[in-house]
Write a protein that holds these residues in place. Structure first.
Motif, PDB file in Angstrom:
ATOM      1  N   PHE A   1      -4.741  -2.120   2.625  1.00 16.21           N
ATOM      2  CA  PHE A   1      -3.993  -3.264   3.183  1.00 16.21           C
ATOM      3  C   PHE A   1      -2.991  -3.789   2.149  1.00 16.21           C
ATOM      4  CE2 PHE A   1      -7.127  -3.676   6.606  1.00 16.21           C
ATOM      5  CZ  PHE A   1      -6.377  -4.208   7.634  1.00 16.21           C
ATOM      6  N   ASP A   2      -3.452  -3.939   0.906  1.00 18.98           N
ATOM      7  CA  ASP A   2      -2.581  -4.494  -0.141  1.00 18.98           C
ATOM      8  C   ASP A   2      -1.390  -3.571  -0.420  1.00 18.98           C
ATOM      9  OD1 ASP A   2      -4.220  -6.695  -0.360  1.00 18.98           O
ATOM     10  OD2 ASP A   2      -5.382  -5.902  -2.030  1.00 18.98           O
ATOM     11  N   LYS A   3      -1.658  -2.251  -0.419  1.00 21.40           N
ATOM     12  CA  LYS A   3      -0.603  -1.280  -0.711  1.00 21.40           C
ATOM     13  C   LYS A   3       0.451  -1.269   0.410  1.00 21.40           C
ATOM     14  CE  LYS A   3       1.424   2.198  -2.633  1.00 21.40           C
ATOM     15  NZ  LYS A   3       1.979   2.289  -3.948  1.00 21.40           N
TER      16      LYS A   3
ATOM     17  N   SER B   1     -13.878  -4.735   1.059  1.00 22.09           N
ATOM     18  CA  SER B   1     -13.165  -5.685   0.188  1.00 22.09           C
ATOM     19  C   SER B   1     -12.021  -4.954  -0.504  1.00 22.09           C
ATOM     20  CB  SER B   1     -14.145  -6.263  -0.838  1.00 22.09           C
ATOM     21  OG  SER B   1     -14.492  -5.266  -1.762  1.00 22.09           O
ATOM     22  N   GLY B   2     -11.460  -5.601  -1.523  1.00 20.62           N
ATOM     23  CA  GLY B   2     -10.346  -4.981  -2.240  1.00 20.62           C
ATOM     24  C   GLY B   2     -10.809  -3.790  -3.069  1.00 20.62           C
ATOM     25  N   GLY B   3     -12.060  -3.795  -3.469  1.00 21.97           N
ATOM     26  CA  GLY B   3     -12.558  -2.726  -4.334  1.00 21.97           C
ATOM     27  C   GLY B   3     -13.571  -1.809  -3.671  1.00 21.97           C
TER      28      GLY B   3
ATOM     29  N   GLY C   1      -2.229  -8.547   0.334  1.00 21.45           N
ATOM     30  CA  GLY C   1      -1.592  -8.074   1.553  1.00 21.45           C
ATOM     31  C   GLY C   1      -2.386  -8.244   2.830  1.00 21.45           C
ATOM     32  N   GLY C   2      -3.729  -8.213   2.731  1.00 23.53           N
ATOM     33  CA  GLY C   2      -4.553  -8.233   3.939  1.00 23.53           C
ATOM     34  C   GLY C   2      -4.203  -9.362   4.899  1.00 23.53           C
ATOM     35  N   PRO C   3      -4.226 -10.608   4.436  1.00 21.41           N
ATOM     36  CA  PRO C   3      -3.940 -11.716   5.360  1.00 21.41           C
ATOM     37  C   PRO C   3      -2.513 -11.668   5.914  1.00 21.41           C
ATOM     38  CG  PRO C   3      -4.832 -12.524   3.262  1.00 21.41           C
ATOM     39  CD  PRO C   3      -4.619 -11.062   3.107  1.00 21.41           C
TER      40      PRO C   3
ATOM     41  N   SER D   1     -12.479 -10.905   6.988  1.00 21.62           N
ATOM     42  CA  SER D   1     -11.739 -12.021   7.617  1.00 21.62           C
ATOM     43  C   SER D   1     -10.687 -11.502   8.578  1.00 21.62           C
ATOM     44  CB  SER D   1     -11.000 -12.904   6.615  1.00 21.62           C
ATOM     45  OG  SER D   1     -11.388 -12.729   5.335  1.00 21.62           O
ATOM     46  N   ASN D   2     -10.476 -10.194   8.611  1.00 19.42           N
ATOM     47  CA  ASN D   2      -9.406  -9.650   9.463  1.00 19.42           C
ATOM     48  C   ASN D   2      -9.698  -9.897  10.947  1.00 19.42           C
ATOM     49  OD1 ASN D   2      -8.280  -7.033  11.033  1.00 19.42           O
ATOM     50  ND2 ASN D   2      -6.923  -7.633   9.380  1.00 19.42           N
ATOM     51  N   SER D   3      -8.749 -10.513  11.626  1.00 23.26           N
ATOM     52  CA  SER D   3      -9.000 -10.934  13.007  1.00 23.26           C
ATOM     53  C   SER D   3      -9.148  -9.741  13.947  1.00 23.26           C
ATOM     54  CB  SER D   3      -7.908 -11.879  13.497  1.00 23.26           C
ATOM     55  OG  SER D   3      -6.657 -11.251  13.376  1.00 23.26           O
TER      56      SER D   3
ATOM     57  N   ILE E   1      -0.673  -8.877   6.496  1.00 22.40           N
ATOM     58  CA  ILE E   1      -0.620  -7.827   7.532  1.00 22.40           C
ATOM     59  C   ILE E   1      -1.295  -8.345   8.803  1.00 22.40           C
ATOM     60  CG2 ILE E   1      -1.555  -5.560   8.185  1.00 22.40           C
ATOM     61  CD1 ILE E   1      -0.410  -4.493   5.778  1.00 22.40           C
ATOM     62  N   ASP E   2      -2.436  -8.995   8.623  1.00 20.23           N
ATOM     63  CA  ASP E   2      -3.195  -9.556   9.749  1.00 20.23           C
ATOM     64  C   ASP E   2      -2.279 -10.462  10.585  1.00 20.23           C
ATOM     65  OD1 ASP E   2      -5.176 -10.572  11.366  1.00 20.23           O
ATOM     66  OD2 ASP E   2      -6.494 -11.231   9.753  1.00 20.23           O
ATOM     67  N   LYS E   3      -1.527 -11.322   9.895  1.00 26.01           N
ATOM     68  CA  LYS E   3      -0.659 -12.293  10.568  1.00 26.01           C
ATOM     69  C   LYS E   3       0.516 -11.587  11.268  1.00 26.01           C
ATOM     70  CE  LYS E   3       1.474 -16.714   9.460  1.00 26.01           C
ATOM     71  NZ  LYS E   3       2.769 -16.706   8.780  1.00 26.01           N
TER      72      LYS E   3
HETATM   73  O1  KG4 Z   1     -13.842  -9.608  -1.320  1.00 25.74           O
HETATM   74  P1  KG4 Z   1     -12.524  -9.874  -1.931  1.00 25.74           P
HETATM   75  O2  KG4 Z   1     -12.063 -11.293  -2.062  1.00 25.74           O
HETATM   76  O3  KG4 Z   1     -12.422  -9.292  -3.364  1.00 25.74           O
HETATM   77  C1  KG4 Z   1     -13.015  -8.090  -3.768  1.00 25.74           C
HETATM   78  O4  KG4 Z   1     -14.236  -8.090  -4.079  1.00 25.74           O
HETATM   79  O5  KG4 Z   1     -12.257  -7.075  -3.741  1.00 25.74           O
HETATM   80  O6  KG4 Z   1     -11.469  -9.027  -1.079  1.00 25.74           O
HETATM   81  C2  KG4 Z   1     -10.109  -9.094  -1.302  1.00 25.74           C
HETATM   82  C3  KG4 Z   1      -9.441  -8.106  -0.359  1.00 25.74           C
HETATM   83  C4  KG4 Z   1      -7.953  -7.944  -0.611  1.00 25.74           C
HETATM   84  O7  KG4 Z   1      -7.648  -6.558  -0.619  1.00 25.74           O
HETATM   85  C5  KG4 Z   1      -7.316  -8.638   0.585  1.00 25.74           C
HETATM   86  O8  KG4 Z   1      -6.057  -8.100   0.949  1.00 25.74           O
HETATM   87  C6  KG4 Z   1      -8.346  -8.384   1.667  1.00 25.74           C
HETATM   88  O9  KG4 Z   1      -9.579  -8.549   1.010  1.00 25.74           O
HETATM   89  N1  KG4 Z   1      -8.235  -9.351   2.777  1.00 25.74           N
HETATM   90  C7  KG4 Z   1      -7.915  -8.985   4.034  1.00 25.74           C
HETATM   91  C8  KG4 Z   1      -7.823 -10.183   4.791  1.00 25.74           C
HETATM   92  N2  KG4 Z   1      -8.114 -11.243   3.966  1.00 25.74           N
HETATM   93  C9  KG4 Z   1      -8.379 -10.691   2.732  1.00 25.74           C
HETATM   94  N3  KG4 Z   1      -7.683  -7.772   4.567  1.00 25.74           N
HETATM   95  C10 KG4 Z   1      -7.359  -7.721   5.872  1.00 25.74           C
HETATM   96  N4  KG4 Z   1      -7.216  -8.820   6.654  1.00 25.74           N
HETATM   97  C11 KG4 Z   1      -7.456 -10.059   6.174  1.00 25.74           C
HETATM   98  N5  KG4 Z   1      -7.331 -11.133   6.959  1.00 25.74           N
END
Ligand code: KG4
Ligand code: ZN
Length: 337
Positions: free
Chosen positions: A168-170, A138-140, A181-183, A275-277, A185-187
């Protein structure tokens, strides 16, 4: 007899409440996301998050009960995330849940946020039972966890520096894509060549499954600076795809090694990055070769939500894991506590 759990989640930038039956069936799942508020700062601003949670929590809980077609009298317990997360944000959910449970004379079940992410798989896959290995990214957090039981977890790997989502966010930020950023970058990566650049796949040491993502992050940033200094044009899609490829390679190989070490044949993915494809595809392909099955929740249950907290709270409820009014927010709560 059926058990209905009201889940409450406020650990970061989503105010969420949900009603879940018997840990597996979602009756309602309300998520009030603050992403738009934090976007202009490029990340979550803790004070803004806490204030917004206070403003919305009562309406979100009310909506969750209404959508489920129940009242608080029908609920068997109130489950709430008490850590890890932003302390001010967590305190809103914890204080609200304590007051609500006390007023309604319902038991209060404290929930660990990461265990909640793992529990999203119990909702998405009704047949799933422990033991299994879960990659929580996740983000953390970036953990490989052995779910030994519904309430017992062992950490097999953690990140030594940045979480996968944080990287991913950075990188999305330095590419000028936006937040989160994650979604994005994924796209974008779908239009790029994942082998255009060979960014590092870090292994801390040969006996450890721990992750480290600061190296790949720095390597991408240095590469972008070099191009900029030379006045060269950046192919953002190639950078996104190559970066993503490096991160998902490491996440997949370490997770599969963990399965081999513990002789486990089921892998579950959890957390926003689940969720990253590319991660889903790669993990599925690699696991198929090893005869390991791969499960992942739909995106709405990967990112923060309260249905996963209610599901996790159900197993805690069955385990008599209750809290009293002294429950406090614990920002750096360990999953093995
Ligand atoms: O689980 P979450 O909603 O919150 C935390 O507990 O941190 O995760 C959020 C993180 C963010 O860093 C976001 O960029 C990443 O999940 N994220 C993804 C995708 N969708 C969300 N990273 C990569 N690809 C994705 N499709
Ligand atoms: Zn989360």
């Amino acid at each position: 007899m059926d058990k209905l759990i009201l889940g409450i989640e406020s650990s970061c930038d989503e105010t969420a409440a949900a009603v879940v039956k018997n840990g597996r069936e979602v009756l309602s799942n309300v998520i009030n996301t603050q992403i738009e508020l934090h976007k202009k700062y490029g990340g979550v601003v803790p004070e803004i998050a806490s204030r917004k949670h206070i403003e919305s929590i009562d309406a979100v809980v009310g909506e969750a009960l209404d959508n489920a077609g129940v009242t608080i009298n029908d609920i068997d317990a109130v489950a709430v995330t008490y850590g890890p997360g932003l302390v001010g944000a967590l305190l809103v959910g914890v204080s609200y849940a304590k007051a609500y449970a006390y007023a309604a004379k319902k038991p209060l079940v404290p929930v660990h946020h990461i265990k909640g992410h793992i529990a999203a798989n119990f909702i998405a896959h009704k047949e799933l039972e422990p033991p299994f290995i879960c990659l929580v990214a996740s983000g953390g957090h970036s953990h490989i966890v052995l779910a030994e039981d519904y309430t017992k977890f062992k950490i097999l790997a953690r990140t030594r520096d940045d979480a996968a989502g944080e990287a991913f966010d950075k990188i999305a930020r330095v590419l000028g894509l936006g937040y989160p950023g994650g979604p994005l970058i994924d796209k974008l990566a779908k239009d790029g060549n994942p082998d255009a650049f060979k960014f590092p796949r870090v292994r801390i040491d040969k006996d450890s499954l721990d992750f480290s993502f600061s190296g790949v992050k720095t390597s991408v940033i240095n590469y972008l600076h070099k191009l900029e200094q030379n006045g060269e044009v950046v192919n953002k899609a190639d950078v996104a795809a190559s970066f993503q490829n490096a991160v998902t390679d490491v996440l997949c190989t370490h997770t599969i090694e963990a399965c081999q070490m513990y002789n486990i044949k089921t892998v579950a993915l959890a957390g926003g990055v689940a969720s990253n494809s590319n991660l889903r595809d790669k993990m599925s392909k690699l696991c198929k070769k090893e005869n390991i099955s791969v499960l992942y929740p739909p995106p709405v249950l990967c990112t923060d939500n309260a249905a996963m907290i209610a599901s996790c709270g159900y197993w805690g409820y069955l385990n008599n894991d209750f809290a009293d009014l002294s429950l406090n927010a614990v920002p750096s709560l360990s999953i093995e506590d």
